[in-house]
Write a protein that holds these residues in place. Structure first.
Motif, PDB file in Angstrom:
ATOM      1  N   ARG A 186     -22.775   0.380 -15.580  1.00  0.00           N
ATOM      2  CA  ARG A 186     -21.799   0.791 -16.579  1.00  0.00           C
ATOM      3  C   ARG A 186     -20.544  -0.032 -16.343  1.00  0.00           C
ATOM      4  O   ARG A 186     -20.054  -0.107 -15.213  1.00  0.00           O
ATOM      5  N   GLU A 187     -20.033  -0.621 -17.417  1.00  0.00           N
ATOM      6  CA  GLU A 187     -18.900  -1.535 -17.275  1.00  0.00           C
ATOM      7  C   GLU A 187     -17.636  -0.958 -17.893  1.00  0.00           C
ATOM      8  O   GLU A 187     -17.677  -0.273 -18.916  1.00  0.00           O
ATOM      9  N   GLY A 188     -16.505  -1.253 -17.241  1.00  0.00           N
ATOM     10  CA  GLY A 188     -15.212  -0.819 -17.730  1.00  0.00           C
ATOM     11  C   GLY A 188     -14.259  -0.637 -16.571  1.00  0.00           C
ATOM     12  O   GLY A 188     -14.653  -0.719 -15.401  1.00  0.00           O
ATOM     13  N   PRO A 189     -12.984  -0.402 -16.853  1.00  0.00           N
ATOM     14  CA  PRO A 189     -12.008  -0.170 -15.787  1.00  0.00           C
ATOM     15  C   PRO A 189     -12.401   1.040 -14.942  1.00  0.00           C
ATOM     16  O   PRO A 189     -12.912   2.041 -15.463  1.00  0.00           O
ATOM     17  N   ALA A 190     -12.138   0.968 -13.650  1.00  0.00           N
ATOM     18  CA  ALA A 190     -12.517   2.063 -12.750  1.00  0.00           C
ATOM     19  C   ALA A 190     -11.880   3.380 -13.165  1.00  0.00           C
ATOM     20  O   ALA A 190     -12.511   4.442 -13.051  1.00  0.00           O
ATOM     21  N   THR A 191     -10.647   3.330 -13.660  1.00  0.00           N
ATOM     22  CA  THR A 191      -9.959   4.578 -14.041  1.00  0.00           C
ATOM     23  C   THR A 191     -10.599   5.239 -15.260  1.00  0.00           C
ATOM     24  O   THR A 191     -10.305   6.403 -15.544  1.00  0.00           O
ATOM     25  N   ARG A 192     -11.470   4.524 -15.957  1.00  0.00           N
ATOM     26  CA  ARG A 192     -12.180   5.112 -17.094  1.00  0.00           C
ATOM     27  C   ARG A 192     -13.612   5.472 -16.742  1.00  0.00           C
ATOM     28  O   ARG A 192     -14.060   6.598 -16.977  1.00  0.00           O
ATOM     29  N   VAL A 193     -14.352   4.511 -16.154  1.00  0.00           N
ATOM     30  CA  VAL A 193     -15.784   4.741 -15.956  1.00  0.00           C
ATOM     31  C   VAL A 193     -16.071   5.703 -14.803  1.00  0.00           C
ATOM     32  O   VAL A 193     -17.040   6.469 -14.865  1.00  0.00           O
TER      33      VAL A 193
ATOM     34  N   CYS B  28       0.824  -1.203   0.000  1.00  0.00           N
ATOM     35  CA  CYS B  28       0.000   0.000   0.000  1.00  0.00           C
ATOM     36  C   CYS B  28       0.862   1.259   0.000  1.00  0.00           C
ATOM     37  O   CYS B  28       0.584   2.212  -0.735  1.00  0.00           O
ATOM     38  N   ARG B  29       1.918   1.275   0.816  1.00  0.00           N
ATOM     39  CA  ARG B  29       2.793   2.453   0.882  1.00  0.00           C
ATOM     40  C   ARG B  29       3.437   2.736  -0.466  1.00  0.00           C
ATOM     41  O   ARG B  29       3.684   3.897  -0.813  1.00  0.00           O
ATOM     42  N   GLU B  30       3.708   1.679  -1.230  1.00  0.00           N
ATOM     43  CA  GLU B  30       4.390   1.830  -2.508  1.00  0.00           C
ATOM     44  C   GLU B  30       3.427   2.121  -3.656  1.00  0.00           C
ATOM     45  O   GLU B  30       3.855   2.312  -4.796  1.00  0.00           O
ATOM     46  N   SER B  31       2.145   2.149  -3.377  1.00  0.00           N
ATOM     47  CA  SER B  31       1.127   2.412  -4.398  1.00  0.00           C
ATOM     48  C   SER B  31       0.651   3.855  -4.314  1.00  0.00           C
ATOM     49  O   SER B  31       0.845   4.535  -3.304  1.00  0.00           O
ATOM     50  N   ALA B  32       0.009   4.305  -5.361  1.00  0.00           N
ATOM     51  CA  ALA B  32      -0.492   5.676  -5.410  1.00  0.00           C
ATOM     52  C   ALA B  32      -1.951   5.674  -5.847  1.00  0.00           C
ATOM     53  O   ALA B  32      -2.393   4.769  -6.569  1.00  0.00           O
ATOM     54  N   PRO B  33      -2.731   6.662  -5.418  1.00  0.00           N
ATOM     55  CA  PRO B  33      -4.114   6.767  -5.878  1.00  0.00           C
ATOM     56  C   PRO B  33      -4.173   6.848  -7.395  1.00  0.00           C
ATOM     57  O   PRO B  33      -3.268   7.396  -8.033  1.00  0.00           O
ATOM     58  N   ASN B  34      -5.236   6.303  -7.961  1.00  0.00           N
ATOM     59  CA  ASN B  34      -5.390   6.361  -9.409  1.00  0.00           C
ATOM     60  C   ASN B  34      -6.496   7.351  -9.792  1.00  0.00           C
ATOM     61  O   ASN B  34      -7.033   8.070  -8.945  1.00  0.00           O
ATOM     62  N   ALA B  35      -6.831   7.367 -11.073  1.00  0.00           N
ATOM     63  CA  ALA B  35      -7.799   8.353 -11.569  1.00  0.00           C
ATOM     64  C   ALA B  35      -9.184   8.176 -10.965  1.00  0.00           C
ATOM     65  O   ALA B  35      -9.935   9.150 -10.839  1.00  0.00           O
ATOM     66  N   ALA B  36      -9.537   6.951 -10.570  1.00  0.00           N
ATOM     67  CA  ALA B  36     -10.841   6.728  -9.945  1.00  0.00           C
ATOM     68  C   ALA B  36     -10.884   7.355  -8.554  1.00  0.00           C
ATOM     69  O   ALA B  36     -11.864   8.025  -8.186  1.00  0.00           O
ATOM     70  N   HIS B  37      -9.828   7.157  -7.767  1.00  0.00           N
ATOM     71  CA  HIS B  37      -9.759   7.791  -6.456  1.00  0.00           C
ATOM     72  C   HIS B  37      -9.826   9.315  -6.595  1.00  0.00           C
ATOM     73  O   HIS B  37     -10.539  10.000  -5.853  1.00  0.00           O
ATOM     74  N   ALA B  38      -9.066   9.840  -7.535  1.00  0.00           N
ATOM     75  CA  ALA B  38      -9.016  11.295  -7.730  1.00  0.00           C
ATOM     76  C   ALA B  38     -10.380  11.848  -8.140  1.00  0.00           C
ATOM     77  O   ALA B  38     -10.790  12.929  -7.688  1.00  0.00           O
ATOM     78  N   ALA B  39     -11.087  11.107  -8.985  1.00  0.00           N
ATOM     79  CA  ALA B  39     -12.396  11.578  -9.442  1.00  0.00           C
ATOM     80  C   ALA B  39     -13.400  11.624  -8.297  1.00  0.00           C
ATOM     81  O   ALA B  39     -14.187  12.576  -8.185  1.00  0.00           O
ATOM     82  N   LEU B  40     -13.373  10.623  -7.427  1.00  0.00           N
ATOM     83  CA  LEU B  40     -14.305  10.610  -6.296  1.00  0.00           C
ATOM     84  C   LEU B  40     -13.981  11.738  -5.323  1.00  0.00           C
ATOM     85  O   LEU B  40     -14.889  12.336  -4.725  1.00  0.00           O
ATOM     86  N   ALA B  41     -12.687  12.031  -5.140  1.00  0.00           N
ATOM     87  CA  ALA B  41     -12.310  13.167  -4.298  1.00  0.00           C
ATOM     88  C   ALA B  41     -12.795  14.477  -4.914  1.00  0.00           C
ATOM     89  O   ALA B  41     -13.267  15.379  -4.203  1.00  0.00           O
ATOM     90  N   ARG B  42     -12.693  14.582  -6.225  1.00  0.00           N
ATOM     91  CA  ARG B  42     -13.179  15.783  -6.909  1.00  0.00           C
ATOM     92  C   ARG B  42     -14.690  15.928  -6.735  1.00  0.00           C
ATOM     93  O   ARG B  42     -15.198  17.035  -6.496  1.00  0.00           O
ATOM     94  N   LEU B  43     -15.412  14.811  -6.848  1.00  0.00           N
ATOM     95  CA  LEU B  43     -16.860  14.857  -6.682  1.00  0.00           C
ATOM     96  C   LEU B  43     -17.221  15.388  -5.297  1.00  0.00           C
ATOM     97  O   LEU B  43     -18.125  16.223  -5.156  1.00  0.00           O
ATOM     98  N   GLU B  44     -16.509  14.922  -4.278  1.00  0.00           N
ATOM     99  CA  GLU B  44     -16.785  15.409  -2.929  1.00  0.00           C
ATOM    100  C   GLU B  44     -16.542  16.910  -2.816  1.00  0.00           C
ATOM    101  O   GLU B  44     -17.315  17.634  -2.182  1.00  0.00           O
ATOM    102  N   ARG B  45     -15.478  17.392  -3.445  1.00  0.00           N
ATOM    103  CA  ARG B  45     -15.141  18.818  -3.374  1.00  0.00           C
ATOM    104  C   ARG B  45     -16.158  19.694  -4.086  1.00  0.00           C
ATOM    105  O   ARG B  45     -16.494  20.790  -3.625  1.00  0.00           O
ATOM    106  N   GLU B  46     -16.651  19.228  -5.233  1.00  0.00           N
ATOM    107  CA  GLU B  46     -17.419  20.101  -6.114  1.00  0.00           C
ATOM    108  C   GLU B  46     -18.926  19.840  -6.130  1.00  0.00           C
ATOM    109  O   GLU B  46     -19.679  20.682  -6.620  1.00  0.00           O
ATOM    110  N   TRP B  47     -19.359  18.726  -5.610  1.00  0.00           N
ATOM    111  CA  TRP B  47     -20.792  18.411  -5.627  1.00  0.00           C
ATOM    112  C   TRP B  47     -21.534  19.307  -4.633  1.00  0.00           C
ATOM    113  O   TRP B  47     -21.070  19.519  -3.514  1.00  0.00           O
ATOM    114  N   PRO B  48     -22.689  19.846  -4.991  1.00  0.00           N
ATOM    115  CA  PRO B  48     -23.402  20.762  -4.104  1.00  0.00           C
ATOM    116  C   PRO B  48     -24.063  20.095  -2.902  1.00  0.00           C
ATOM    117  O   PRO B  48     -24.502  20.792  -1.981  1.00  0.00           O
ATOM    118  N   GLY B  49     -24.130  18.777  -2.895  1.00  0.00           N
ATOM    119  CA  GLY B  49     -24.700  18.068  -1.757  1.00  0.00           C
ATOM    120  C   GLY B  49     -23.640  17.306  -0.993  1.00  0.00           C
ATOM    121  O   GLY B  49     -22.451  17.624  -1.042  1.00  0.00           O
TER     122      GLY B  49
END
Length: 239
Positions: free
Chosen positions: A212-219, A60-81
């Protein structure tokens, strides 16, 4: 639509190099889960269990967040609810990506638990059976993770959030492990719309309003972009 509850599973972190239960040749397949992920296994051979989780902690220490993690963090920051992430994962990649409202129903690799007094603290890089609890000094240190046969954390709070949300989204889960597999039914019966984002249809895919199906970093980034775009237009997104 205001409040969103997002359940995440191993499929969210797989593209960061953290294996799922079913990865061929992965960390999980090299161990018997009865030996390393049950209270009975820990009682039989605590050193083996600690070695297993020490390896996962290092991974885990040697891994980094991917685009799916980043997108969910963005949703939390920008979503009005409200946006709440309930994760089955014990890694900290959601937090490292910037998510703040994260509930770990299966515990956390970064935390330690005393089996004698229940005290919790930040785990070191490596743990061993003889490590004393900082509170009671008993050598009863274990990973603060929920093993098979144990009750997941925060269940009352999770059930309350599910019955109050407007949209429930499941990302990267198998749909086979309860109680999490039953979240879609609970949210749906309470009136929420339900959406599954997954590499392939899960065992309970038919319970969702939409898949919706596909890799998490895409969908996941595509869905977040859609949600935020619709929100900016002043419409009420339907998921």
């Amino acid at each position: 639509m205001r409040n969103i509850v997002i359940l995440t599973g191993a499929g969210v972190s797989a593209e960061s190099g953290l294996g799922t239960f079913r990865d061929v040749g992965g960390l999980w397949t090299r161990f018997d889960l009865n030996d390393v992920a049950t209270p009975e296994g820990f009682a039989r051979d605590p050193a083996l269990v600690h070695d297993f989780y020490n390896a996962r902690r290092k991974n885990c220490r040697e891994s980094a967040p991917n685009a799916a993690h980043a997108a969910l963090a963005r949703l939390e920051r920008e979503w009005p609810g409200e946006v709440l992430v309930v994760t089955q994962n014990i890694d900290d990649l959601h937090e490292r990506a910037g998510s703040r409202a994260v509930w770990h129903m299966h515990g956390a690799l970064a935390r330690a638990l005393c089996g004698a007094c229940g005290h919790r603290w930040d785990a070191g890089e490596e743990m061993a059976p003889q490590d004393p609890c900082p509170a009671c000094r008993q050598p009863a240190t274990r990973p603060d993770v929920v093993w098979f046969g144990e009750v997941p954390y925060l269940m009352d709070e999770i059930f309350e959030a599910l019955t109050a949300c407007d949209l429930f989204v499941s990302v990267g889960t198998s749909g086979e492990v309860y109680p999490a597999a039953g979240f879609v039914q609970l949210a749906g019966e309470a009136g929420a719309r339900t959406l599954e984002l997954n590499l392939e249809a899960s065992a309970n895919a038919r319970a969702f309003d939409e898949q919706r199906e596909g890799p998490a970093t895409r969908v996941v980034p595509a869905w977040v972009e859609e949600m935020l775009g619709v929100s900016e237009l002043g419409h009420s997104p339907g998921g």
